[in-house]
Motif scaffolding. Sequence first.
Motif, PDB file in Angstrom:
ATOM      1  N   ASN A 172     -39.880  15.171 -28.972  1.00 15.40           N
ATOM      2  CA  ASN A 172     -40.842  15.931 -28.163  1.00 15.40           C
ATOM      3  C   ASN A 172     -42.142  15.142 -28.092  1.00 15.40           C
ATOM      4  O   ASN A 172     -42.704  14.744 -29.112  1.00 15.40           O
ATOM      5  CB  ASN A 172     -41.088  17.313 -28.756  1.00 15.40           C
ATOM      6  CG  ASN A 172     -41.933  18.174 -27.839  1.00 15.40           C
ATOM      7  OD1 ASN A 172     -43.111  17.906 -27.607  1.00 15.40           O
ATOM      8  ND2 ASN A 172     -41.330  19.222 -27.291  1.00 15.40           N
ATOM      9  N   GLU A 204     -43.016  17.769 -20.581  1.00 13.48           N
ATOM     10  CA  GLU A 204     -43.543  17.889 -21.941  1.00 13.48           C
ATOM     11  C   GLU A 204     -45.006  17.505 -22.083  1.00 13.48           C
ATOM     12  O   GLU A 204     -45.684  17.979 -23.000  1.00 13.48           O
ATOM     13  CB  GLU A 204     -42.699  17.040 -22.899  1.00 13.48           C
ATOM     14  CG  GLU A 204     -41.267  17.521 -23.039  1.00 13.48           C
ATOM     15  CD  GLU A 204     -40.461  16.692 -24.023  1.00 13.48           C
ATOM     16  OE1 GLU A 204     -41.034  15.761 -24.657  1.00 13.48           O
ATOM     17  OE2 GLU A 204     -39.251  16.964 -24.170  1.00 13.48           O
ATOM     18  N   GLY A 257     -45.046  16.183 -26.656  1.00 11.40           N
ATOM     19  CA  GLY A 257     -46.142  17.061 -26.256  1.00 11.40           C
ATOM     20  C   GLY A 257     -47.500  16.747 -26.847  1.00 11.40           C
ATOM     21  O   GLY A 257     -48.523  17.080 -26.245  1.00 11.40           O
TER      22      GLY A 257
END
Length: 278
Positions: free
Chosen positions: A111, A137, A113
């Motif tokens: 991920n 993301e 993010g």
Amino acid sequence: MPRALPAAIAACWIAVHAGAAQLDVPTPYIPSTRGNADEMLRLAAVTASDTVYDLGSGDGRIVIAAARDYGARGVGIDIDPALVRESRENARRAGVANRTVFRASDIFAVNLGEATVITLYLLSGLVAKLEPKLLAELKPGTRIVAHDYGFAQWQPDRTLRTSKTYMLYIVPAKVAGDWRIDAPMTQAREFRLNLQQQYQQVRGGVHVAGGFLPAFEARLEGDKLRFILVENDISYRFEGTVHGDAIEGVVRHGYGPHPQEQAWRARRVDQPPMARGL
């Protein structure tokens, strides 16, 4: 597998084409030079407040440069455990082990993010496959710098050509759809702003009783939206920051060097399924 590939390209080639979780032999590569790394970080305007992710980080030199030269926090992702171990040792020798993290992983499994900057030196096929993940993301305003191989349809916000080509992309906010504007100029009329969007390219205008006002000079940079409406020979210059389903900012109007400045806001009333026009 092709020989003499850059570190990021070689590692990701194996991830996609072989699906390997571990490598039995060292991956051949030509690492980016320190100058290449610096050009990418300069183009992204990296500062000490940034978190830089290098996807396919090889021996870690871009991540290390971000921490050592710019004071940023750096994260490197590479499929090759041997290169990850080498990166950690290189970071220790450079004195930035406390500001860098290296992970042995498929880049599609991580991920992204928290990143504020992404650096890419990948083959065009991998860049294309990464595009939907990056747009899903990353926060609006996140900077992506691609070395040599950019996105097919997404036009860069800036391109730097020296001995190599570097492309800067700024992740755009989702603004496509209809918005109800609340501003001094509305004078109790309903102003409905409709925007169409293709990545950071936006166009549209305001539907108002009695007509349509085109949005001139519409620009979107990350979460910052700008456009001009003209009514009754007066130009209204809107600037706002997108916060999900709301936009807040200032509108300037009037003649001369000191225009009036007032607050405006907008609320989303409709959003098409493909808000970024991908």
